[in-house]
Design an enzyme around this catalytic site. Structure first.
Site, PDB file in Angstrom:
ATOM      1  N   ALA A 175       0.671  -1.238   0.064  1.00  0.00           N
ATOM      2  CA  ALA A 175       0.014  -0.165   0.100  1.00  0.00           C
ATOM      3  C   ALA A 175       0.621   1.187  -0.035  1.00  0.00           C
ATOM      4  O   ALA A 175       0.453   2.352  -0.494  1.00  0.00           O
ATOM      5  CB  ALA A 175      -0.749  -0.020   1.312  1.00  0.00           C
ATOM      6  N   THR A 176       2.172   1.078   0.699  1.00  0.00           N
ATOM      7  CA  THR A 176       2.960   2.250   0.567  1.00  0.00           C
ATOM      8  C   THR A 176       3.271   2.619  -0.986  1.00  0.00           C
ATOM      9  O   THR A 176       3.186   3.894  -1.179  1.00  0.00           O
ATOM     10  CB  THR A 176       4.067   2.055   1.248  1.00  0.00           C
ATOM     11  OG1 THR A 176       4.080   1.731   2.439  1.00  0.00           O
ATOM     12  CG2 THR A 176       5.080   2.988   1.280  1.00  0.00           C
ATOM     13  N   ASN A 197      -4.601   3.849  11.691  1.00  0.00           N
ATOM     14  CA  ASN A 197      -3.772   2.711  12.109  1.00  0.00           C
ATOM     15  C   ASN A 197      -3.384   2.688  13.432  1.00  0.00           C
ATOM     16  O   ASN A 197      -2.906   1.831  13.936  1.00  0.00           O
ATOM     17  CB  ASN A 197      -2.728   2.480  11.077  1.00  0.00           C
ATOM     18  CG  ASN A 197      -1.839   3.648  10.937  1.00  0.00           C
ATOM     19  OD1 ASN A 197      -2.239   4.933  10.771  1.00  0.00           O
ATOM     20  ND2 ASN A 197      -0.474   3.484  10.974  1.00  0.00           N
ATOM     21  N   GLN A 215      -6.658  -0.061   6.616  1.00  0.00           N
ATOM     22  CA  GLN A 215      -7.217  -0.864   8.194  1.00  0.00           C
ATOM     23  C   GLN A 215      -8.714  -0.826   8.001  1.00  0.00           C
ATOM     24  O   GLN A 215      -9.228  -1.301   8.867  1.00  0.00           O
ATOM     25  CB  GLN A 215      -6.763   0.289   9.141  1.00  0.00           C
ATOM     26  CG  GLN A 215      -5.299   0.287   9.263  1.00  0.00           C
ATOM     27  CD  GLN A 215      -4.580  -1.048   9.748  1.00  0.00           C
ATOM     28  OE1 GLN A 215      -5.449  -2.069  10.101  1.00  0.00           O
ATOM     29  NE2 GLN A 215      -3.301  -1.189   9.590  1.00  0.00           N
ATOM     30  N   SER A 223      -4.099  -3.298   1.062  1.00  0.00           N
ATOM     31  CA  SER A 223      -3.096  -4.008   0.973  1.00  0.00           C
ATOM     32  C   SER A 223      -3.499  -5.732   1.531  1.00  0.00           C
ATOM     33  O   SER A 223      -4.248  -5.565   2.497  1.00  0.00           O
ATOM     34  CB  SER A 223      -2.013  -3.568   1.881  1.00  0.00           C
ATOM     35  OG  SER A 223      -0.776  -4.283   1.969  1.00  0.00           O
ATOM     36  N   HIS A 274      -2.348  -8.224   2.824  1.00  0.00           N
ATOM     37  CA  HIS A 274      -1.652  -8.987   3.966  1.00  0.00           C
ATOM     38  C   HIS A 274      -2.316  -8.439   5.295  1.00  0.00           C
ATOM     39  O   HIS A 274      -2.080  -8.979   6.271  1.00  0.00           O
ATOM     40  CB  HIS A 274      -0.143  -8.785   4.121  1.00  0.00           C
ATOM     41  CG  HIS A 274       0.387  -7.629   4.599  1.00  0.00           C
ATOM     42  ND1 HIS A 274       0.666  -7.250   5.669  1.00  0.00           N
ATOM     43  CD2 HIS A 274       0.572  -6.287   3.671  1.00  0.00           C
ATOM     44  CE1 HIS A 274       1.122  -5.954   5.775  1.00  0.00           C
ATOM     45  NE2 HIS A 274       0.946  -5.539   4.620  1.00  0.00           N
ATOM     46  N   THR A 308       6.465  -7.309 -14.537  1.00  0.00           N
ATOM     47  CA  THR A 308       5.981  -8.508 -14.583  1.00  0.00           C
ATOM     48  C   THR A 308       5.060  -8.391 -12.987  1.00  0.00           C
ATOM     49  O   THR A 308       5.695  -8.324 -11.913  1.00  0.00           O
ATOM     50  CB  THR A 308       6.936  -9.786 -14.494  1.00  0.00           C
ATOM     51  OG1 THR A 308       7.708  -9.535 -15.669  1.00  0.00           O
ATOM     52  CG2 THR A 308       6.253 -10.882 -14.456  1.00  0.00           C
ATOM     53  N   CYS A 322       5.814   0.693  11.407  1.00  0.00           N
ATOM     54  CA  CYS A 322       6.772   1.306  10.336  1.00  0.00           C
ATOM     55  C   CYS A 322       7.577   2.440  11.016  1.00  0.00           C
ATOM     56  O   CYS A 322       8.469   2.697  10.377  1.00  0.00           O
ATOM     57  CB  CYS A 322       5.909   1.978   9.332  1.00  0.00           C
ATOM     58  SG  CYS A 322       4.846   0.785   8.597  1.00  0.00           S
TER      59      CYS A 322
END
Lengths: 369, 409
Positions: free
Chosen positions: A69-70, A147, A176, A196, A198, A234, A321
């Site tokens: 997402a960053t 977050n 989030q 994101s 994950h 790719t 982070c």
């Protein structure tokens, strides 16, 4: 082990992992290759995209997959900023670093960046927003679910206010929120949003920038001329299909799982609110129950984190982070204006997979400090 | 939010004598296409149709209406009882929803077909305006040049309240104006020329010249996908694509003809084949995407030399369009993204460095005779593959079976 750091990342779901492995094996060909195997990969890619679009009910958006997402937030912000070369950008004081970082950079480059204050309830100051929003505004970037403290920003109201300013594009960091909170707005009305995989039991390495069809962004990466994608190169087909699988499995469960987590949140709140050593940073309203943030003024964030670690309880100091930095956590500081609270905060982030008896142990440890 | 979509007819209302035939045709087309909405009720009135949504989403219905040729505009209506307060309440709701800026001028226009109501149109307009104005800040009356018009339609079955109208596709109802054979290369222009013809009521079929292995199967799939997209606008949702095996002809031209004339001869042969196809299947005209001067083969001199092989009318709907105008339409009808897929087609693969810009008929005939293509042309026509395409079934030549389990997520 008691894992309470689900907002940093989640363990991959078993079925999602199986999908990942299967796709990596069965569709190894490059989705840009024009031979039959490539066409199969391309078809699989398009199918994954169209299933995500139909689940989220966003027929008029494009999906641009990234590494995380960053990267997606950077692509969106610089995509707009570089297109206009100058202009006004409105954001908040409680953005994730993947938004606040680029904003700081753009500010240094001469863009007029306005950071909205947050009120004591953790919500942005809409009056200030109304005043700041004008014809020069090119971008509005607002985090949907914060977050650090879990506050839910009034995106629906922001969309309504922006209707009179078609030049200004809205970027919503939905990392989030997606698969965790039922939105009070339609994704269809958002120019751009990011997520994101994950964060909802998908694989790491798959972020996504969702943008309205026809919204042109200046690309920050250059690659193959044949690809008109914003992010050339790719793609991780296995990651993308596994992401689709995770959305397919968890998006429909959003409400059901949230109900479960609300109970967990209340258990923490009820059992910690009377402890005079603990300040609960998370406000009581307009919040996602997935995040519970506290400060213990007698103990630095990292010390508390280590102490809980000894009991095999894993939490986060600030957000992962920035956990290596000894600077006040910006969101807690914006909320409390207290350096002490902002350097002594820990975040417990929950999941429907957390059991109540786990939290009993956590409460017991915290109450003995 | 809305109860009814009011649909108006377009240009066809000008055609007095043919009006009834048009009406019948368009009603058929509408009924056919709206079958997918089981609860939708269609009520005819002269010059217009009322679609009662009964719970269907208006966006979805409009998306289908936007593929029906002959409809000029729509309005989204709410139905209320014959009560000024209720009408005003509904109007306020509609205006607030549509109002995009702080200050806006408006007027009220009333049509009273239910003459039993004790107020006349003017009085109704005044009564409603009186109630609305204080409730919406920034709203001002301007009866001459309003930015927004509130329509109140008093009918026996209820009062229809709506604002302004959304433009439809326009044109004549599908299938009214004879038949045409579209030369479909796979580029941006030919689908647009096909669409404009469909819009004028031409019943079209497509022809494509296919040269494997010089052009890939993907380029054929591209043409198929384009035709399927265009099927959406056909009254019956169907179209035939005739695929002409062109490899041998193209190779022979390439070997025998003076470089600068390759394109000219190739196009003459394509028109010869199209001519015979039209005769064989009773098609009235040939349609192509040529635009003056866009490339060497599209100069007026070139058109003259190519035209010489047929006496069937050739329609060139894009003749005077700029490329940007063409692209705009292509985007609107969603063929653009298909057209720009990066595969070579019959026109791009054998392109010489310096094609002739002003060919002559005399030289063209001379070059053509060198190839002696009579037999190949006959063979090509004999071996045409006709693919029946439709908007609701995807046809694939890519040899991938997408029904396999491995594609399940």
């Amino acid at each position: 082990m008691i894992y309470l750091d689900y907002a940093s990342t989640t363990p991959i779901d078993e079925e999602v992992l199986q999908t990942y492995v299967r796709i990596e094996k069965d569709f190894f060909a490059n989705s840009s290759s024009i031979h039959k195997l490539g066409i199969e990969s391309k078809y699989m890619l398009e199918k994954a995209k169209s299933e995500i679009k139909s689940l989220l009910d966003i027929p008029n958006h494009d999906l641009e997959f990234t590494y995380n997402a960053t990267e997606a937030n950077n692509m969106a912000i610089y995509g707009i900023a570089n297109k206009y070369k100058s202009g006004k950008i409105i954001t908040t004081k409680i953005e994730h670093p993947s938004v606040s970082g680029p904003m700081k950079d753009l500010e240094e480059k001469g863009y007029n960046v306005v950071y909205l204050d947050i009120l004591p309830n953790g919500i942005i100051d809409l009056e200030q927003f109304k005043k700041e929003l004008d014809k020069d505004t090119i971008l509005v970037a607002i985090i949907w679910v914060n977050n650090i403290i879990g506050t839910i920003q009034p995106i629906g109201e922001v969309i309504r206010l922006m209707k009179d300013y078609p030049k200004a594009k809205l970027l919503v960091d939905a990392v989030q929120g997606l698969c965790k909170t039922v939105p009070d707005f339609s994704f269809n009305d958002v120019d751009m949003f990011t997520f994101s995989a994950h964060k909802f039991y998908g694989p790491k390495g798959v972020g996504c920038l969702v943008k309205k069809n026809g919204l042109e962004l200046a690309p920050i990466l250059r690659g193959s001329k044949a690809s008109k994608a914003l992010k050339p190169g790719t793609l991780s087909l296995a990651g993308i299909v596994a992401c689709a699988k995770a959305i397919k499995k968890y998006y429909p469960l959003t409400k059901q799982n949230e109900q479960k987590v609300i109970k967990l949140w209340h258990y923490l709140y009820d059992n910690l609110k009377n402890n005079s050593k603990i300040i609960i940073n998370t406000p009581l309203e307009n919040i996602s129950p997935y995040i519970f943030n506290i400060s213990i003024p007698s103990m630095q964030s990292e010390t508390l984190l280590r102490l809980l670690e000894q009991h095999q309880i894993y939490v986060s100091a600030g957000s992962a982070c920035s956990s290596k930095q000894q600077i006040p956590e910006p969101t807690i500081f914006a909320l409390s204006k207290s350096i002490e609270r902002a350097t002594h905060a820990i975040r417990m982030s929950l999941s429907s997979k957390v059991e109540l008896q786990d939290l009993e142990k956590v409460v017991a440890v915290l109450n003995t400090i | 939010m809305y109860d009814v979509i009011l649909v108006r007819f377009g240009e066809m209302t000008l055609k007095k004598k043919n009006y009834n035939t048009f009406l019948k045709q368009i009603n058929n087309n509408i009924k056919q296409k709206l079958k997918i909405f089981p609860n939708l009720e269609i009520k005819d009135a002269r010059h217009r149709i009322y679609l009662f949504l009964n719970g269907h989403k208006h966006e979805e219905v409009i998306e289908v209406l936007n593929t029906i040729v002959g409809l000029s505009s729509y309005s989204l209506c709410k139905i209320t009882s014959k009560d000024f307060d209720e009408i005003s309440q509904t109007a306020i709701q509609l205006i607030n929803y549509a109002k995009k800026k702080e200050r806006i001028t408006f007027k009220v226009e009333t049509n009273r077909s239910d003459k039993s109501f004790p107020y006349n149109s003017l009085e109704i307009s005044q009564e409603v305006a009186k109630r609305i104005l204080p409730k919406i800040p920034g709203l001002m009356v301007n009866v001459h040049h309003p930015e927004m018009t509130l329509f109140i339609d008093f009918r026996t079955e209820g009062v229809f309240v709506y604002l302004d109208s959304i433009p439809g596709l326009g044109g004549f109802p599908g299938g009214m104006a004879g038949s045409g054979l579209v030369m479909m290369s796979g580029g941006i222009d030919s689908p647009v020329s096909a669409f404009l013809s469909i819009k004028k009521g031409v019943n079209i079929q497509a022809i494509h010249f296919y040269s494997p292995p010089h052009t890939s199967i993907l380029s054929l799939q591209k043409v198929i996908d384009l035709c399927e997209r265009l099927c959406e606008y056909m009254p019956n949702g169907k179209m035939n694509l005739m695929v002409v095996p062109f490899t041998k002809i193209q190779e022979k031209i390439y070997q025998s003809v003076d470089d600068s004339y390759i394109i000219t001869i190739m196009r003459r042969i394509m028109y010869k084949i199209a001519h015979q196809v039209c005769q064989k299947y009773n098609i009235d005209c040939i349609i192509n995407g040529e635009s003056i001067g866009q490339v060497a083969s599209q100069t007026i001199e070139s058109m003259k030399v190519v035209n010489e092989v047929t006496n069937i009318p050739i329609l060139r709907p894009l003749l005077t369009y700029d490329k940007t105008e063409i692209i705009e339409i292509a985007r609107k009808i969603k063929t653009y993204d298909i057209s720009i897929r990066p595969f070579d087609d019959c026109c791009t693969i054998f392109v010489p460095k310096h094609p002739v810009i002003k060919p002559t008929i005399k030289k063209a005939i001379y070059e053509e005779e060198k190839c002696n293509l009579q037999q190949e042309i006959e063979q090509a026509i004999k071996n045409i593959e006709i693919i029946e395409l439709s908007s609701n079934n995807h046809y694939s030549v890519l040899e991938i079976d997408t029904n396999q389990d491995k594609f399940e997520i």
